[in-house]
Design a protein around this motif. Structure first.
Motif, PDB file in Angstrom:
ATOM      1  N   ARG A   1      51.555  -3.172  25.255  1.00 63.61           N
ATOM      2  CA  ARG A   1      50.139  -3.489  25.347  1.00 63.61           C
ATOM      3  C   ARG A   1      49.845  -4.045  26.735  1.00 63.61           C
ATOM      4  O   ARG A   1      50.749  -4.502  27.447  1.00 63.61           O
ATOM      5  CB  ARG A   1      49.706  -4.476  24.269  1.00 63.61           C
TER       6      ARG A   1
ATOM      7  N   LEU B   1      50.554   5.291  29.988  1.00 59.91           N
ATOM      8  CA  LEU B   1      49.824   4.042  29.832  1.00 59.91           C
ATOM      9  C   LEU B   1      49.511   3.421  31.185  1.00 59.91           C
ATOM     10  O   LEU B   1      48.392   2.908  31.408  1.00 59.91           O
ATOM     11  CB  LEU B   1      50.644   3.071  28.983  1.00 59.91           C
TER      12      LEU B   1
ATOM     13  N   GLU C   1      45.767   2.462  32.233  1.00 60.14           N
ATOM     14  CA  GLU C   1      45.382   1.050  32.207  1.00 60.14           C
ATOM     15  C   GLU C   1      45.694   0.281  33.491  1.00 60.14           C
ATOM     16  O   GLU C   1      45.067  -0.747  33.748  1.00 60.14           O
ATOM     17  CB  GLU C   1      46.097   0.355  31.034  1.00 60.14           C
TER      18      GLU C   1
ATOM     19  N   SER D   1      56.918  -7.495  23.273  1.00 58.71           N
ATOM     20  CA  SER D   1      56.533  -8.913  23.275  1.00 58.71           C
ATOM     21  C   SER D   1      57.065  -9.682  24.476  1.00 58.71           C
ATOM     22  O   SER D   1      56.957 -10.911  24.502  1.00 58.71           O
ATOM     23  CB  SER D   1      56.987  -9.602  21.977  1.00 58.71           C
TER      24      SER D   1
ATOM     25  N   ASP E   1      47.407  -6.834  28.666  1.00 58.19           N
ATOM     26  CA  ASP E   1      46.521  -7.981  28.506  1.00 58.19           C
ATOM     27  C   ASP E   1      45.806  -8.268  29.812  1.00 58.19           C
ATOM     28  O   ASP E   1      46.424  -8.268  30.895  1.00 58.19           O
ATOM     29  CB  ASP E   1      47.304  -9.225  28.082  1.00 58.19           C
TER      30      ASP E   1
ATOM     31  N   CYS F   1      51.411  -4.155  19.226  1.00 64.78           N
ATOM     32  CA  CYS F   1      51.302  -2.988  20.109  1.00 64.78           C
ATOM     33  C   CYS F   1      49.851  -2.539  20.264  1.00 64.78           C
ATOM     34  O   CYS F   1      49.107  -2.490  19.290  1.00 64.78           O
ATOM     35  CB  CYS F   1      52.104  -1.806  19.569  1.00 64.78           C
ATOM     36  N   ASP F   2      49.469  -2.200  21.476  1.00 69.68           N
ATOM     37  CA  ASP F   2      48.291  -1.364  21.706  1.00 69.68           C
ATOM     38  C   ASP F   2      48.703   0.103  21.646  1.00 69.68           C
ATOM     39  O   ASP F   2      47.980   0.942  21.134  1.00 69.68           O
ATOM     40  CB  ASP F   2      47.664  -1.661  23.070  1.00 69.68           C
ATOM     41  N   VAL F   3      49.888   0.363  22.207  1.00 65.33           N
ATOM     42  CA  VAL F   3      50.431   1.712  22.249  1.00 65.33           C
ATOM     43  C   VAL F   3      51.903   1.639  21.861  1.00 65.33           C
ATOM     44  O   VAL F   3      52.634   0.766  22.344  1.00 65.33           O
ATOM     45  CB  VAL F   3      50.298   2.327  23.660  1.00 65.33           C
ATOM     46  N   GLU F   4      52.333   2.535  20.997  1.00 68.02           N
ATOM     47  CA  GLU F   4      53.742   2.619  20.655  1.00 68.02           C
ATOM     48  C   GLU F   4      54.299   3.888  21.264  1.00 68.02           C
ATOM     49  O   GLU F   4      53.998   4.994  20.826  1.00 68.02           O
ATOM     50  CB  GLU F   4      53.931   2.629  19.140  1.00 68.02           C
TER      51      GLU F   4
ATOM     52  N   ARG G   1      46.236  -7.737  35.287  1.00 68.59           N
ATOM     53  CA  ARG G   1      46.690  -7.136  34.032  1.00 68.59           C
ATOM     54  C   ARG G   1      48.180  -7.424  33.860  1.00 68.59           C
ATOM     55  O   ARG G   1      48.959  -7.275  34.801  1.00 68.59           O
ATOM     56  CB  ARG G   1      46.477  -5.616  34.024  1.00 68.59           C
TER      57      ARG G   1
ATOM     58  N   THR H   1      49.715  -6.272  14.544  1.00 67.52           N
ATOM     59  CA  THR H   1      50.674  -5.461  15.285  1.00 67.52           C
ATOM     60  C   THR H   1      50.703  -5.909  16.736  1.00 67.52           C
ATOM     61  O   THR H   1      49.647  -6.185  17.324  1.00 67.52           O
ATOM     62  CB  THR H   1      50.321  -3.963  15.216  1.00 67.52           C
TER      63      THR H   1
ATOM     64  N   CYS I   1      57.097  -0.945  22.258  1.00 71.89           N
ATOM     65  CA  CYS I   1      55.830  -1.428  21.706  1.00 71.89           C
ATOM     66  C   CYS I   1      55.106  -2.059  22.889  1.00 71.89           C
ATOM     67  O   CYS I   1      55.537  -3.088  23.418  1.00 71.89           O
ATOM     68  CB  CYS I   1      56.119  -2.454  20.610  1.00 71.89           C
TER      69      CYS I   1
END
Length: 503
Positions: free
Chosen positions: A245, A335, A339, A262, A247, A235-238, A256, A233, A243
């Motif tokens: 995330r 999020l 994060e 994507s 990184d 996604c970390d979070v949807e 970050r 997947t 979608c």
């Protein structure tokens, strides 16, 4: 002597079956848009593909269901249709997630194929249930209109209920994978329960060897669910819209990158809020730096938050500034807080909701700077790209205030030209920041439009742009008019943003 007609289902059961099957198809259609988005984007073409494939599945499934209903006893087909619908629904997740990695991008064949993987088979099977059920209920030809009308009506009501329930409740309450697997489970339970009830009511429907067949179907369904749960997947979070995330940057301890569907959307340095990684953000930072003098506080409005890189930059380089961010996605804001170190308060407020609606609520002449950085994947939402939107932005700016809008486009650059024509139709002074290769139509890139009702400080902007990491051009006057050419102004009545971007 003709064989006796199959026994009809009870009216309530027939109605519930059509309601449920039709609703399941719409759940699949809506969730399919979210499943394919991380791989091919969220554009008008993607939405059209999913809707078109769904309608094709309904059309062919209804046609096949009608033919089968005339050839076989519909009672022996209803339960298998539900069970096969459950299995193909469960298989949707691995098909899309493994297939999406291979079809990543936005080419039309890839979009259509991925949309078909997401919705065609289960929708095709579930669409066959309605004509099978209708055939069972047509015991009295004098009541044909009543029966067909009732079942058609409840099928439509099921679709409406599923559409509203998925859009307003399910997507906000659980990830797409859970919606798909839950739907598969409900279809399987319905199929097994209906098959048991029909066989108990009429033992003649029991077919030798059928328990083995059911065992095989259940096994395939479980395997499909397992593959779906274990499929990669992005996604970390949807959230309700993305979608998402985050990184970590292996080169920078606090670096970050926020990935949305994507696409690399934002970069934040947790240890240095003034560090601007992306080129276009450096251009926006240069425009922030020329506001007023000596790092004086400013009032800024941000259309779109993303990773809140620019609002955070303003807060640290111009302490005391009052800022408001209009961000559609409340889950993304949460999020960012978890994060990306986002801290909101009296000086940096967030209004969760549509940017255009939020803009309309702002007082006139309230801001020194408006930053437009709202995207649906790589596309500026069409209603944020029109002349009417630009006019409302001009309304909230103070005399001498500046509008900076980030736009992504690709050769032949039809969208950026149209958007420049649109902004210039409202603001008398407009300039464009972009790489030379992008202006020459050799590459796709970010463009930043700069606009004001008063003369722009072009020399000061150029001097600050000279400090950014990569060479960039500032185009204005006759050069900008030549670049825009005869591009048409976008309005609320005409704004084919996706088509212009697709070239």
């Amino acid at each position: 002597m003709e064989p006796a007609a199959p026994r009809a289902l009870p009216s309530g059961l027939a109605t519930a079956l059509v309601f449920f099957a039709s609703g399941a198809v719409l759940v699949l259609e809506i969730v399919a848009l979210r499943l394919v988005g991380p791989y091919v984007g969220v554009t008008l073409q993607v939405s059209s593909s999913v809707i078109g494939i769904s309608l094709a599945a309904i059309a062919y499934g209804t046609w096949l269901g009608g033919r089968l209903a005339d050839r076989y006893d519909p009672r022996i087909l209803l339960a298998p249709a539900l069970l096969l619908g459950a299995i193909t629904t469960a298989l949707t997740l691995p098909l899309v997630r493994w297939g999406g990695e291979l079809l990543r991008g936005g080419a039309a064949p890839a979009v259509l194929l991925l949309a078909a993987m997401a919705v065609f088979l289960p929708a095709f099977l579930l669409a066959a249930i309605t004509p099978l059920t209708v055939k069972l209920q047509l015991g009295d030809l004098r009541r044909t209109g009543e029966v067909v009308g009732r079942l058609s009506s409840f099928g439509t009501l099921g679709a409406i209920t599923a559409t509203l329930g998925t859009g307003f409740i399910f997507v906000a309450a659980m990830p797409s994978s859970w919606i798909i697997l839950t739907l598969a489970g409900l279809l399987a339970v319905a199929g097994l329960g209906l098959g048991w009830w029909l066989r108990r009511r009429d033992p003649a429907l029991a077919v030798p060897g059928k328990p083995r067949t059911r065992a095989v179907l259940v096994t395939v369904g479980l395997v499909g669910s397992g593959l779906g749960a274990s499929a990669p997947t992005p996604c970390d979070v949807e959230t309700a819209y993305h979608c998402a995330r985050v990184d970590a940057d292996p080169r920078v301890p606090g670096g970050r990158t926020l990935i949305l569907n994507s696409a690399r959307h934002s970069y934040v340095d947790l240890n240095d809020p003034t560090h601007l990684e992306f080129a276009y953000v450096q251009w926006l930072g240069a425009l922030v730096d020329i506001q007023k003098t000596g790092g004086a506080p400013i009032d800024a409005l941000h259309l779109g938050g993303g990773g809140f890189t620019v609002p955070t930059y303003v807060a640290h380089t111009r302490p005391g500034s009052k800022q408001l961010v209009l961000e559609l996605d409340g889950g993304l804001v949460d999020l960012d807080r978890r994060e990306l170190g986002l801290t909101t308060g009296p000086d940096l407020g967030v209004r969760v909701g549509d940017a255009r609606v939020g803009l309309a609520e702002q007082p006139s002449g309230a801001y020194d700077l408006v930053v437009g950085d709202a995207f649906g994947h790589l596309v500026v939402p069409w209603h944020l790209a029109t002349r009417e939107m630009a006019a409302d932005i001009a309304r909230v700016l103070r005399p001498g205030g500046m509008y900076a809008q980030n736009v992504i486009d690709y050769p032949p650059d039809r969208f950026i030209r149209a958007e420049l024509a649109t902004v210039a139709d409202v603001f008398p002074h407009v300039a464009l920041i972009a790489p030379r290769d992008a202006l020459d139509g050799r590459i796709g890139a970010n463009f930043v439009i700069v606009a004001s009702r008063g003369p722009l400080p072009l020399d000061e902007i150029r001097s600050h742009l000279d400090l950014v990491d990569e060479p960039v051009e500032l185009v204005s006057g006759a050069g900008l008019e030549e670049f825009v050419g005869g591009a048409r102004v976008l309005t609320d009545d005409y704004a084919p943003v996706d088509q212009l971007l697709a070239g």
